[in-house]
Scaffold this motif. Structure first.
Motif, PDB file in Angstrom:
ATOM      1  N   ILE A  59      27.076  -2.042  16.448  1.00 41.89           N
ATOM      2  CA  ILE A  59      27.367  -0.990  17.431  1.00 41.89           C
ATOM      3  C   ILE A  59      28.495  -1.359  18.396  1.00 41.89           C
ATOM      4  N   SER A  97      22.171  15.912   9.774  1.00 46.14           N
ATOM      5  CA  SER A  97      23.326  15.053   9.557  1.00 46.14           C
ATOM      6  C   SER A  97      24.280  15.722   8.596  1.00 46.14           C
ATOM      7  N   GLU A  98      25.558  15.649   8.905  1.00 41.59           N
ATOM      8  CA  GLU A  98      26.550  16.214   7.999  1.00 41.59           C
ATOM      9  C   GLU A  98      26.876  15.255   6.872  1.00 41.59           C
ATOM     10  N   ARG A 134      29.694   5.992  10.308  1.00 42.55           N
ATOM     11  CA  ARG A 134      28.577   6.934  10.148  1.00 42.55           C
ATOM     12  C   ARG A 134      27.887   6.748   8.809  1.00 42.55           C
ATOM     13  N   ARG A 189      25.869   3.576   8.931  1.00 40.35           N
ATOM     14  CA  ARG A 189      24.667   3.775   9.727  1.00 40.35           C
ATOM     15  C   ARG A 189      23.599   4.518   8.916  1.00 40.35           C
ATOM     16  N   GLU A 190      23.988   5.545   8.202  1.00 36.35           N
ATOM     17  CA  GLU A 190      23.021   6.310   7.411  1.00 36.35           C
ATOM     18  C   GLU A 190      22.485   5.457   6.260  1.00 36.35           C
ATOM     19  N   PHE A 247      31.672  -0.844  16.562  1.00 34.82           N
ATOM     20  CA  PHE A 247      31.880   0.585  16.319  1.00 34.82           C
ATOM     21  C   PHE A 247      32.385   1.277  17.584  1.00 34.82           C
TER      22      PHE A 247
END
Lengths: 449, 449
Positions: free
Chosen positions: A262, A422-423, A243, A246-247, A265
């Motif tokens: 991907i 998004s966290e 994650r 990706r960000e 992942f």
């Protein structure tokens, strides 16, 4: 079992291929090797794939191809001769190229087949060289490996059924060398992935064989926590989650093709970014989950080239559907948006500036004015976005406070803050001219002090 | 010339009407008076308008109305007798009510006419009382005043042509007392505005006569800079701009019907919120522009009762139109959104929770899953929103930093930050249970220290 992928700069010369062979030799678990075509040896060099594209375009437009073909074969000849390999492969490139030019009438299929020749030939060279240095190695064609793709020249997509076929590679003896960047349609036609597609092959194969690790060898020892063109000698990231990767890849972190990962992942395969020139360096691990190390921010991504479309209308918040209609106009004009902060009577849409032309701006202006009866519309250019990324920040109260304090210390006004979906990330918008100083201060705050 | 509007609590009793008369008497510029119907005299009291609504509903459903009509006439009788006025007006209420019940067949028109009786009768009482204390005053019916509205019972809209007719009120002699809350359609039918509509009448009349000042008399001495139920004895706002008022009224600042002020805002009429019980207090001025007093935040609005719809989909950012489609589903389900913060692969939509039912949530879940092929959808309740408002904050670097520091000091995690569209506000989302402590710390930071 490990799948190791070597990028263009890692296979650019005989000297690099010797390093690659040593890396493979040093770990018996490196059973499946995926390679790119030879890349640049120095900044002015031309990538082999670009030479093949040039050759194809020359042929299609009726120009002579001999000079380009000569450059390609010279490139491979210098490799094979330095590695003391037979020049059969060079001969094969010439013959195969001429055969393709004669036999392929469809120009997209021709270009795809030519583009794939760089990877394909390099895989043959590496396999021969591994044999030469005493390793059991075999060239495996993607068709033979089971890489079945959709019928889309230049942007093929892997078909789900490939994975079970690829799994069978586990049963093969010795080291398997697979060219990256292409597969075959169900009809048996060669199709390339989008550019950067060797990463896609590596990731697909790692997922298919359920590798313990997918090693992505490139020319950096690890992923930096911030753009090294902005901050001198930034810290390296030893471990990050999918994650976070990706960000971070959203803006500026172009170490590799992030979407390529991907398949790995999805199959939960850990990925390691390593340096062919320094294989003993730890590299950067990309994993599904990692332990909380108390560091809320793992990296800072940043990019320029954003614009903001600001729309104000009195009582906007009472109008159900205003936001949707605004975004719909953008969709109809083919514009994708990044963020859409909103106030009570206004809404801004942040987009990549390269989607706008003078004409497009005028269309947007008039559509928003006429269809939405907006009171004010203004389009502002020259925005930069900065993204703080880290799994640890979702429940750390102090991240926003530290970040805004650092930006205030940089003397920079914050044009936009976007946090809450998004966290693992928090986004700040500033004027482009302030980007470097903002990033430097954020780096100091989260990585130095 | 000033237009003064007196709200329900300001005209709830004879004692209050004496205060109103003194206020009018004390300033010869208070030429046009707009009144509400008598409101509550104490927390358990019933507003006259609610009695009229009850009466109408009783009549429509075939129940006896005498008891309710008795309560209404008693209410007015206590006012007229204490003020030593004739009880003609009370008699008129009874007769007029019976006439309306007999003659009006359309039940929405009947309800509108009954609802308007509270304001209308009070305007007649006040006008008589002003005469009684020696002032020249006339009751002016809204039709006579030129308040022409759309044919929408219960939610009439002012017609633009009204303003030039209202302007003519300037030429009338003496004090004019106009009942708020209703106007007449072009056909001459009585129509009420939406609830709180006396404020609408006051604002329309102030705009129409181009008043120097529109005074809105209510039961508070001024607008507090923060919710006094959260912070003890908060500071009062002496002056704020229309834009600040508009943003503050978004959540929690329900001193009055903010949309009601639009006609006054559009005509650039300054507004003053004043206290009928303490008319010498300065009150709060609402103006088009004010001088920068170095205070970046003028007020803090806050409210509970928000939910977040979180949607995650891998590669969302490559999908042109994803955000639009998500908002479109909400529009189709009749849901309006407040904010839509977005990450690279996710988007959250913040909405008022009262728009959701269990059933609605299930519909949204399944539509978002099926139509958008989202990977994850979650709906979270119990969010509170806090809004910092101030014209001075658009270019003050330190506001975000101070605010986030204060929230961190409160030990509260920030679930959402939305800044970047409105230049005069910054929005924070926190869990409801943390609302009070967050607001208290923000107040301390911006108003005390």
């Amino acid at each position: 079992m490990k799948v190791a992928k070597f990028g263009g700069s890692s296979v650019a010369s005989a000297e690099m291929l010797e390093k690659v062979a040593n890396i493979i030799k040093s770990d018996a678990k490196r059973k499946i090797i995926v390679v790119s075509a030879p890349g640049k040896r120095h900044p002015e060099d031309t990538k082999v794939t670009d030479l093949f594209i040039r050759l194809g375009e020359q042929f299609i437009s009726g120009q002579a191809i001999e000079d380009t073909l000569g450059k390609i074969s010279d490139r491979f000849l210098s490799i094979t001769s330095e590695l003391n390999l037979s020049d059969d492969i060079v001969l094969r490139i010439k013959n195969e190229t001429r055969r393709l030019l004669n036999e392929t009438s469809n120009s997209s299929l021709l270009l795809d087949s030519l583009k794939a020749m760089g990877e394909d030939s390099l895989a043959r060279v590496l396999s021969a060289y591994l044999n030469h240095v005493g390793l059991e190695a075999t060239y495996v064609n993607p068709k033979d490996a089971g890489i079945i793709v959709s019928e889309e020249p230049g942007s093929a997509q892997i078909l789900e059924k490939s994975y079970s076929q690829i799994y069978n590679l586990r049963n093969r003896e010795g080291i398997l060398v697979i060219p990256g960047f292409f597969g075959y349609s169900e009809k048996g036609t060669l199709m390339t992935f989008s550019r950067g597609g060797s990463d896609i092959t590596g990731s697909i194969v790692a997922a298919g064989v359920q590798a313990d690790l997918y090693e992505n060898f490139t020319d950096v020892s690890s992923v930096y926590c911030v753009n090294p063109f902005i901050v001198n000698n930034p810290k390296e990231i030893s471990s990050l989650t999918y994650r976070e990767m990706r960000e971070l890849s959203y803006a500026g972190f172009s170490v590799f093709h992030d979407e390529a990962l991907i398949p790995a992942f999805k199959a939960n395969i850990p990925v390691c970014i390593k340096n062919t020139n320094d294989p003993s360096a730890m590299g950067t691990m990309i994993v599904a989950k990692k332990e909380d190390n108390g560091q809320p921010v793992v990296g800072i991504a940043s990019d320029k080239g954003f614009s903001s479309i600001y729309v104000r209308k009195y009582l906007m918040n009472r109008e159900i559907g205003f936001g949707m209609h605004l975004l719909n106009i953008l969709v109809e004009e083919g514009i994708s948006f990044e963020h859409a902060p909103s106030g009570i009577d206004d809404m801004s849409v942040i987009i990549r500036s390269d989607q706008l032309t003078q004409e497009k701006e005028e269309i947007l202006n008039s559509r928003i004015k006429n269809e939405l009866k907006a009171d004010t519309i203004s389009i502002i250019h020259g925005l930069a976005m900065i993204m703080l990324v880290g799994e640890g920040m979702s429940h750390r109260v102090h991240v926003a406070s530290k970040a805004t304090k650092a930006i205030a210390k940089a003397g920079v006004n914050i044009d936009m803050i976007n946090q809450g979906s998004s966290e693992v990330s928090m986004m700040f918008g500033v004027q482009e001219k302030y980007l470097d100083q903002t990033v430097q201060h954020l780096y100091n705050e989260f990585f130095i002090s």
